[in-house]
Design a protein around this motif. Structure first.
Motif, PDB file in Angstrom:
ATOM      1  N   TYR A 251       0.825  -1.198   0.000  1.00 18.33           N
ATOM      2  CA  TYR A 251       0.000   0.000   0.000  1.00 18.33           C
ATOM      3  C   TYR A 251       0.867   1.259   0.000  1.00 18.33           C
ATOM      4  O   TYR A 251       0.573   2.220  -0.722  1.00 18.33           O
ATOM      5  N   LEU A 252       1.927   1.251   0.805  1.00 18.41           N
ATOM      6  CA  LEU A 252       2.823   2.408   0.843  1.00 18.41           C
ATOM      7  C   LEU A 252       3.483   2.635  -0.514  1.00 18.41           C
ATOM      8  O   LEU A 252       3.606   3.779  -0.975  1.00 18.41           O
ATOM      9  N   ALA A 253       3.908   1.547  -1.148  1.00 16.33           N
ATOM     10  CA  ALA A 253       4.546   1.671  -2.463  1.00 16.33           C
ATOM     11  C   ALA A 253       3.562   2.191  -3.505  1.00 16.33           C
ATOM     12  O   ALA A 253       3.925   3.035  -4.353  1.00 16.33           O
ATOM     13  N   ALA A 254       2.326   1.722  -3.440  1.00 22.65           N
ATOM     14  CA  ALA A 254       1.325   2.196  -4.402  1.00 22.65           C
ATOM     15  C   ALA A 254       1.026   3.675  -4.182  1.00 22.65           C
ATOM     16  O   ALA A 254       0.887   4.442  -5.151  1.00 22.65           O
ATOM     17  N   GLY A 255       0.913   4.091  -2.924  1.00 30.71           N
ATOM     18  CA  GLY A 255       0.672   5.504  -2.650  1.00 30.71           C
ATOM     19  C   GLY A 255       1.835   6.381  -3.073  1.00 30.71           C
ATOM     20  O   GLY A 255       1.635   7.478  -3.610  1.00 30.71           O
ATOM     21  N   PHE A 256       3.058   5.914  -2.841  1.00 33.16           N
ATOM     22  CA  PHE A 256       4.240   6.667  -3.261  1.00 33.16           C
ATOM     23  C   PHE A 256       4.275   6.813  -4.775  1.00 33.16           C
ATOM     24  O   PHE A 256       4.587   7.892  -5.295  1.00 33.16           O
ATOM     25  N   ARG A 257       3.962   5.749  -5.467  1.00 37.84           N
ATOM     26  CA  ARG A 257       3.959   5.786  -6.935  1.00 37.84           C
ATOM     27  C   ARG A 257       2.927   6.786  -7.447  1.00 37.84           C
ATOM     28  O   ARG A 257       3.227   7.608  -8.332  1.00 37.84           O
ATOM     29  N   THR A 258       1.721   6.740  -6.886  1.00 35.15           N
ATOM     30  CA  THR A 258       0.678   7.673  -7.320  1.00 35.15           C
ATOM     31  C   THR A 258       1.072   9.113  -7.043  1.00 35.15           C
ATOM     32  O   THR A 258       0.927   9.996  -7.898  1.00 35.15           O
ATOM     33  N   ALA A 259       1.574   9.369  -5.833  1.00 35.09           N
ATOM     34  CA  ALA A 259       1.956  10.731  -5.464  1.00 35.09           C
ATOM     35  C   ALA A 259       3.096  11.248  -6.333  1.00 35.09           C
ATOM     36  O   ALA A 259       3.088  12.401  -6.776  1.00 35.09           O
ATOM     37  N   ALA A 260       4.083  10.401  -6.598  1.00 40.57           N
ATOM     38  CA  ALA A 260       5.235  10.835  -7.385  1.00 40.57           C
ATOM     39  C   ALA A 260       4.838  11.210  -8.809  1.00 40.57           C
ATOM     40  O   ALA A 260       5.282  12.239  -9.342  1.00 40.57           O
ATOM     41  N   VAL A 261       4.006  10.393  -9.434  1.00 39.25           N
ATOM     42  CA  VAL A 261       3.586  10.680 -10.809  1.00 39.25           C
ATOM     43  C   VAL A 261       2.764  11.968 -10.846  1.00 39.25           C
ATOM     44  O   VAL A 261       2.941  12.810 -11.746  1.00 39.25           O
ATOM     45  N   GLN A 262       1.861  12.147  -9.886  1.00 42.37           N
ATOM     46  CA  GLN A 262       1.059  13.369  -9.845  1.00 42.37           C
ATOM     47  C   GLN A 262       1.938  14.601  -9.662  1.00 42.37           C
ATOM     48  O   GLN A 262       1.731  15.631 -10.315  1.00 42.37           O
ATOM     49  N   VAL A 263       2.920  14.495  -8.782  1.00 43.01           N
ATOM     50  CA  VAL A 263       3.796  15.644  -8.515  1.00 43.01           C
ATOM     51  C   VAL A 263       4.647  15.970  -9.731  1.00 43.01           C
ATOM     52  O   VAL A 263       4.803  17.148 -10.103  1.00 43.01           O
ATOM     53  N   VAL A 264       5.211  14.954 -10.376  1.00 39.27           N
ATOM     54  CA  VAL A 264       6.049  15.191 -11.556  1.00 39.27           C
ATOM     55  C   VAL A 264       5.243  15.869 -12.657  1.00 39.27           C
ATOM     56  O   VAL A 264       5.721  16.801 -13.325  1.00 39.27           O
ATOM     57  N   ALA A 265       4.007  15.431 -12.848  1.00 39.46           N
ATOM     58  CA  ALA A 265       3.179  16.021 -13.893  1.00 39.46           C
ATOM     59  C   ALA A 265       2.759  17.443 -13.548  1.00 39.46           C
ATOM     60  O   ALA A 265       2.613  18.289 -14.444  1.00 39.46           O
TER      61      ALA A 265
END
Length: 259
Positions: A164-178
């Motif tokens: 769950y932590l990895a999935a949340g990190f992935r979602t947050a990182a992609v949103q922030v980069v975009a």
């Protein structure tokens, strides 16, 4: 001059045809100077990644401890929902307009804070859900062995919450980069500066640069998504991994031999 002779007008011969924005973008991206010059793609890409990394790390520092603790005590589900909804309701562009007027000033600092607020909802929600979904029997067994609440969280619940932590990190990182392309509004650097500079030149001249900047942001977001998808699968314990789509297809029983 004979009556049948037609003389071409001055605009019919040698008229320059302006290339399309796509052609301009291809030319712009293939110019090495646009990559290596000061303020070029390499410099802006470094700024973009730095801003995004700092924002995601700041978001993790705020969201993960709170989400893990609330999930451990089995409380605060409503608070998590409220905080997530509030932070999502605040547009990033609004925060980028307000924060530079505070002590943070213009530059990268307000951008990092604004993007960190934007990263909090997925990080907080997945941390809380991951601990709440930890196997109850594993928790009870750990308590039966005499582990304290902190030890249960650290040794049992946290490892089970890693997917769950990895999935949340992935979602947050992609949103922030975009979203980090908006940093150019407050002179915060990043690939958005390339797009802003293109708008400054006008669509007729800078249309290709605008398109090239947008393509760079999109490609970077896709690369981050792909890399973090691999990392997410790697850090997830093997028993907790979901089978890949192709593995699931290969494991399906075939219809051969059935009546």
């Amino acid at each position: 001059m004979s009556a049948g002779l037609v003389v071409a007008g001055p605009t019919a011969v040698g008229a320059a045809v302006r290339p399309s924005p796509v052609e301009q973008a291809v030319v712009w991206l293939n110019d090495p100077l646009n990559w290596t010059n000061p303020g070029g793609v390499v410099d802006r890409l470094t700024e973009h990644l730095t801003i995004s990394a700092l924002a995601v790390l700041l978001g993790c520092a705020v969201a993960w401890p709170l989400g893990l603790w609330l999930g451990h005590v089995r409380r605060g589900g409503g608070l998590v929902v409220v905080l997530s909804n509030v932070t999502l309701a605040i547009p990033v562009i609004a925060m980028l307009t307000i924060l530079p007027l505070t002590f943070l000033g213009f530059g990268q600092a307000p951008v990092v804070v604004a993007l960190a607020v934007f990263a909090v909802p997925p990080l907080l929600a997945t941390a809380h859900t991951g601990v709440r979904q930890a196997d109850a029997e594993a928790r009870d067994a750990a308590r039966g062995l005499g582990l304290s609440g902190a030890q249960v969280l650290w040794r049992v619940e946290l490892p089970l919450a890693v997917p769950y932590l990895a999935a949340g990190f992935r979602t947050a990182a992609v949103q922030v980069v975009a979203t980090a392309a908006l940093a150019s509004f407050v002179n915060g650097g990043g690939l958005g500066q390339i797009i802003s500079a293109g708008f400054g030149l006008g669509m007729a001249v800078g249309g290709g640069q605008i398109l090239a900047g947008g393509v760079l942001v999109a490609v970077l977001a896709l690369l981050v998504e792909g890399v973090l998808a691999v990392v997410e699968r790697a850090v997830t314990p093997r028993p907790l991994r979901k089978p890949s789509r192709w593995a699931a297809v290969l494991r399906r029983p075939t219809a051969t031999g059935r009546a």
